[in-house]
Design a protein around this motif. Sequence first.
Motif: not given
Length: 392
Positions: A120-148
């Motif tokens: 079933k398709p799900v709703p989505c939150f699209l976040f525009i990241c304006n801080r360093g890319q470590e906040n949106i780590d695709p590997t999830r090694a780094e987890k930032s409360p800025f983008w939980p």
Amino acid sequence: MPRPVSLVLVLAFLAANLPLRADEQKLPDPLIDLKGNPVTTADAWTNHRRAEILELFRENVYGRAPVGRPENLRFAVTNTMPDAMDGKATRKLVRISYAGRGGEGGINLIFFVPAGATKKPVPCFLFICNRGQENIDPTRAEKSPFWPAEQIVARGYAVATFWNGDVAPDKNTGFTNGVHALFDPPSGRRDDSWGTIAAWAWGASRVMDYLETDSDIDAKHVAVVGHSRGGKTALWAGAEDERFALAVSNDSGNSGAGLARIHGPKAETIRDIMKAFPYWFCANYRKYIDNENALPVDQHELAALIAPRLLYIASASEDLWADPQREFLCAVKASPVFELLGVKGMTTTAMPQPEHPLHDGNIGHHIRTGKHNLTEYDWNCYMDFADRHWKR
Ligand code: GCU
């Protein structure tokens, strides 16, 4: 005869509120059109007044994008990882590419869909990241409360993000990089040409173009979220692109949800923002430095452009630069437009206490104790609001 104590209270109330009320007279009325005629029906708003206000913001504040969806827009899912987040999500990496006269560019979209979403398709939150890319780590090694991302996925939402620098640099480079360099016309830039906020908002729309093609996503329920300069961008994206069902402004302040004409003593002004970040806007915005009353719009009318869709304006108690009181007033003053369109806007005109979110109307609001930031508390409020209005 009123007792003295109640008289004191009445006087104190008047002292606190009268200057603000007087100030409020300066704000343009979203429901009076450029010819001075009142806008009294939903049709008149939708077919005439909304376009007028949108044009005024393009002309005077954010600038006009020279291109919408480029014909050569391409999507490539470059990686799919079905067992991301300990098996709780599928991660997709998508390259969104485009080309213009000045060359090629693209957005690297990072996105997680809760496991089982294919059913079933799900709703989505699209976040525009304006801080360093470590906040949106695709590997999830780094987890930032800025983008939980894990918390958002746990609540059944897909979560997508891109770094604003993919679209245009957050630097005053004379528009020689990013999408400005690709798409600005050979005749050169004009005083109403898009600034960097409009470029980032354009990027959010290109992500929406992709999300509409992904069968895991319920594209009718996509929220665009941003913090601070990203919050200004989320509002402009929601105004320019009506496919966004919810626009979330987190501490966006001046030129976002903060009013231009009325501001607190510590709040940022158009003079301040044009000194530090002139490239965020079109060149015409200069005209309103120390001259806010000449601006043909104010920011509550930007908020009104989101109506009757969902809008969320959040502030932080110590963030006086972003001016929580006037961010709240912005929401209040946008409400008549929501009401004209048949939905509730803000449900009160009294500024709530911190940690007392208002989620009943189509304009959500909260003020969080603390500093300028985007925190897990803020995100939880956004998801509570979406749950409620999207009946999840
Ligand atoms: C500066 C700027 C604000 C902006 C903020 C941010 O403080 O003056 O307008 O919102 O940066 O993006 O963090």
